[in-house]
Design a protein around this motif. Structure first.
Motif, PDB file in Angstrom:
ATOM      1  N   LYS A  62      62.128   3.220   7.275  1.00 54.28           N
ATOM      2  CA  LYS A  62      63.559   3.504   7.441  1.00 54.28           C
ATOM      3  C   LYS A  62      64.214   2.404   8.290  1.00 54.28           C
ATOM      4  O   LYS A  62      65.307   1.933   7.972  1.00 54.28           O
ATOM      5  CB  LYS A  62      63.751   4.874   8.097  1.00 54.28           C
ATOM      6  CG  LYS A  62      65.174   5.220   8.501  1.00 54.28           C
ATOM      7  CD  LYS A  62      66.142   5.365   7.332  1.00 54.28           C
ATOM      8  CE  LYS A  62      65.933   6.594   6.526  1.00 54.28           C
ATOM      9  NZ  LYS A  62      66.422   7.816   7.116  1.00 54.28           N
ATOM     10  N   CYS A  63      63.541   1.964   9.348  1.00 55.97           N
ATOM     11  CA  CYS A  63      64.089   0.891  10.196  1.00 55.97           C
ATOM     12  C   CYS A  63      64.258  -0.396   9.389  1.00 55.97           C
ATOM     13  O   CYS A  63      65.283  -1.076   9.503  1.00 55.97           O
ATOM     14  CB  CYS A  63      63.200   0.654  11.411  1.00 55.97           C
ATOM     15  SG  CYS A  63      63.225   1.999  12.615  1.00 55.97           S
ATOM     16  N   LEU A  64      63.265  -0.727   8.584  1.00 56.08           N
ATOM     17  CA  LEU A  64      63.350  -1.911   7.733  1.00 56.08           C
ATOM     18  C   LEU A  64      64.527  -1.792   6.777  1.00 56.08           C
ATOM     19  O   LEU A  64      65.313  -2.733   6.612  1.00 56.08           O
ATOM     20  CB  LEU A  64      62.048  -2.100   6.961  1.00 56.08           C
ATOM     21  CG  LEU A  64      62.018  -3.209   5.905  1.00 56.08           C
ATOM     22  CD1 LEU A  64      62.265  -4.571   6.531  1.00 56.08           C
ATOM     23  CD2 LEU A  64      60.695  -3.192   5.155  1.00 56.08           C
ATOM     24  N   ILE A 102      80.317  -2.400  -3.289  1.00 53.20           N
ATOM     25  CA  ILE A 102      79.027  -3.060  -3.527  1.00 53.20           C
ATOM     26  C   ILE A 102      78.013  -2.092  -4.136  1.00 53.20           C
ATOM     27  O   ILE A 102      77.329  -2.418  -5.108  1.00 53.20           O
ATOM     28  CB  ILE A 102      78.468  -3.640  -2.203  1.00 53.20           C
ATOM     29  CG1 ILE A 102      79.356  -4.775  -1.699  1.00 53.20           C
ATOM     30  CG2 ILE A 102      77.026  -4.112  -2.374  1.00 53.20           C
ATOM     31  CD1 ILE A 102      79.098  -5.155  -0.255  1.00 53.20           C
ATOM     32  N   THR A 103      77.925  -0.906  -3.566  1.00 57.09           N
ATOM     33  CA  THR A 103      76.890   0.031  -3.999  1.00 57.09           C
ATOM     34  C   THR A 103      77.247   0.779  -5.274  1.00 57.09           C
ATOM     35  O   THR A 103      76.372   1.395  -5.887  1.00 57.09           O
ATOM     36  CB  THR A 103      76.577   1.036  -2.871  1.00 57.09           C
ATOM     37  OG1 THR A 103      77.769   1.753  -2.516  1.00 57.09           O
ATOM     38  CG2 THR A 103      76.032   0.324  -1.640  1.00 57.09           C
ATOM     39  N   SER A 104      78.506   0.689  -5.699  1.00 55.03           N
ATOM     40  CA  SER A 104      78.928   1.409  -6.917  1.00 55.03           C
ATOM     41  C   SER A 104      78.296   0.841  -8.181  1.00 55.03           C
ATOM     42  O   SER A 104      78.317   1.483  -9.220  1.00 55.03           O
ATOM     43  CB  SER A 104      80.453   1.359  -7.051  1.00 55.03           C
ATOM     44  OG  SER A 104      80.886   0.031  -7.348  1.00 55.03           O
ATOM     45  N   HIS A 105      77.712  -0.326  -8.107  1.00 55.44           N
ATOM     46  CA  HIS A 105      77.185  -1.001  -9.296  1.00 55.44           C
ATOM     47  C   HIS A 105      75.760  -0.585  -9.665  1.00 55.44           C
ATOM     48  O   HIS A 105      75.284  -0.932 -10.743  1.00 55.44           O
ATOM     49  CB  HIS A 105      77.226  -2.520  -9.091  1.00 55.44           C
ATOM     50  CG  HIS A 105      78.586  -3.042  -8.805  1.00 55.44           C
ATOM     51  ND1 HIS A 105      79.590  -3.059  -9.752  1.00 55.44           N
ATOM     52  CD2 HIS A 105      79.129  -3.538  -7.667  1.00 55.44           C
ATOM     53  CE1 HIS A 105      80.696  -3.555  -9.215  1.00 55.44           C
ATOM     54  NE2 HIS A 105      80.440  -3.850  -7.954  1.00 55.44           N
ATOM     55  N   ILE A 106      75.075   0.133  -8.762  1.00 56.70           N
ATOM     56  CA  ILE A 106      73.643   0.353  -9.014  1.00 56.70           C
ATOM     57  C   ILE A 106      73.232   1.821  -8.902  1.00 56.70           C
ATOM     58  O   ILE A 106      72.116   2.136  -8.484  1.00 56.70           O
ATOM     59  CB  ILE A 106      72.779  -0.551  -8.113  1.00 56.70           C
ATOM     60  CG1 ILE A 106      73.137  -0.378  -6.632  1.00 56.70           C
ATOM     61  CG2 ILE A 106      72.887  -2.010  -8.551  1.00 56.70           C
ATOM     62  CD1 ILE A 106      72.178  -1.087  -5.692  1.00 56.70           C
ATOM     63  N   GLY A 107      74.109   2.711  -9.292  1.00 62.36           N
ATOM     64  CA  GLY A 107      73.760   4.127  -9.440  1.00 62.36           C
ATOM     65  C   GLY A 107      73.171   4.776  -8.198  1.00 62.36           C
ATOM     66  O   GLY A 107      73.673   4.614  -7.090  1.00 62.36           O
ATOM     67  N   LYS A 111      73.802   4.701  -4.037  1.00 64.29           N
ATOM     68  CA  LYS A 111      74.079   5.861  -3.176  1.00 64.29           C
ATOM     69  C   LYS A 111      73.128   5.887  -1.986  1.00 64.29           C
ATOM     70  O   LYS A 111      73.515   6.214  -0.856  1.00 64.29           O
ATOM     71  CB  LYS A 111      73.966   7.158  -3.978  1.00 64.29           C
ATOM     72  CG  LYS A 111      75.075   7.334  -4.994  1.00 64.29           C
ATOM     73  CD  LYS A 111      74.850   8.567  -5.847  1.00 64.29           C
ATOM     74  CE  LYS A 111      75.912   8.637  -6.943  1.00 64.29           C
ATOM     75  NZ  LYS A 111      75.622   9.668  -7.927  1.00 64.29           N
ATOM     76  N   PHE A 112      71.874   5.527  -2.242  1.00 66.14           N
ATOM     77  CA  PHE A 112      70.883   5.492  -1.164  1.00 66.14           C
ATOM     78  C   PHE A 112      71.245   4.404  -0.141  1.00 66.14           C
ATOM     79  O   PHE A 112      71.210   4.638   1.067  1.00 66.14           O
ATOM     80  CB  PHE A 112      69.480   5.274  -1.737  1.00 66.14           C
ATOM     81  CG  PHE A 112      68.417   5.179  -0.687  1.00 66.14           C
ATOM     82  CD1 PHE A 112      68.190   6.230   0.193  1.00 66.14           C
ATOM     83  CD2 PHE A 112      67.639   4.038  -0.573  1.00 66.14           C
ATOM     84  CE1 PHE A 112      67.202   6.147   1.170  1.00 66.14           C
ATOM     85  CE2 PHE A 112      66.653   3.945   0.394  1.00 66.14           C
ATOM     86  CZ  PHE A 112      66.427   5.003   1.267  1.00 66.14           C
ATOM     87  N   ILE A 113      71.598   3.220  -0.627  1.00 68.84           N
ATOM     88  CA  ILE A 113      71.981   2.132   0.279  1.00 68.84           C
ATOM     89  C   ILE A 113      73.205   2.532   1.093  1.00 68.84           C
ATOM     90  O   ILE A 113      73.263   2.293   2.308  1.00 68.84           O
ATOM     91  CB  ILE A 113      72.239   0.825  -0.509  1.00 68.84           C
ATOM     92  CG1 ILE A 113      70.921   0.269  -1.051  1.00 68.84           C
ATOM     93  CG2 ILE A 113      72.945  -0.213   0.365  1.00 68.84           C
ATOM     94  CD1 ILE A 113      71.078  -0.895  -2.002  1.00 68.84           C
TER      95      ILE A 113
END
Length: 196
Positions: A62-64, A102-107, A111-113
């Motif tokens: 998680k830290c990484l 940025i994150t909207s492009h990868i499903g 959402k996780f990012i």
């Protein structure tokens, strides 16, 4: 991965790629030549997460992950520094909008990012607090190395004044103390005319 649209994935990767070329503005503003990029900073922080031993109560993965995404918004908004005089809430608003884009492009991966980014920004979990300490430590460690490289002791003092006392993690505090001790030695050697 099979359901991801390649065109959209390339948009995401373009943002990530931009970070490899965007300098950290604080160094420019303080006349530091040949300085790091945003992705270089994130990479260094990522490697620092390996300092967590197997007996750590913190989740190293998680830290990484937090370290690798914490400045991703800067690929769109740039590296906003205090010298820009942008209110903190406005800075956060811009960065949040950038992260949504940025994150909207990868499903689901996006959402996780985004959830990792929000966790880092909230600084409520032990992992987020630790990664924030790594963020500040990397700034100080890099500043110290620029001072040594350029043979200009204390040139980066303003960075130490701004963040050194904010570090909370006991081990990271020890690292900061060691840097401060080495800075004193180098400054004394320079005053006495010895080589650095």
């Amino acid at each position: 991965m099979d359901n991801l649209e390649p065109k959209e994935v390339l948009k995401f990767l373009s943002c990530v790629n931009d970070l490899k070329h965007l300098p950290r503005r604080g160094w420019i503003d303080n006349n530091i030549s040949n300085h790091e990029t945003i992705s270089g900073h994130m990479y260094a922080m990522g490697l620092m997460t390996f300092l967590l031993g197997n007996d750590s109560k913190l989740d190293r993965l998680k830290c990484l992950q937090l370290a690798l995404v914490h400045d991703l918004a800067e690929s769109i908004v740039g590296d906003i520094t205090p010298a820009d005089n942008i209110p903190v809430d406005e800075k956060h608003r811009r960065e949040d909008e950038a992260m949504i884009d940025i994150t909207s492009h990868i499903g689901d991966s996006g959402k996780f990012i985004y959830s990792l980014y929000k966790e880092y920004e909230a600084k409520q979990t032990p992992e987020a607090k630790f990664v924030k300490d790594l963020d500040m430590f990397d700034l100080l460690f890099t500043a110290f190395n620029y001072e040594k490289r350029d043979k200009e002791p204390n040139k980066c003092q303003l960075f130490f004044d701004a963040v050194a006392e904010k570090v909370q993690n006991p081990f990271v505090q020890k690292l900061v103390s060691e840097i401060n001790e080495q800075r004193k030695i180098i400054a004394n050697e320079t005053v006495s005319g010895e080589s650095v």
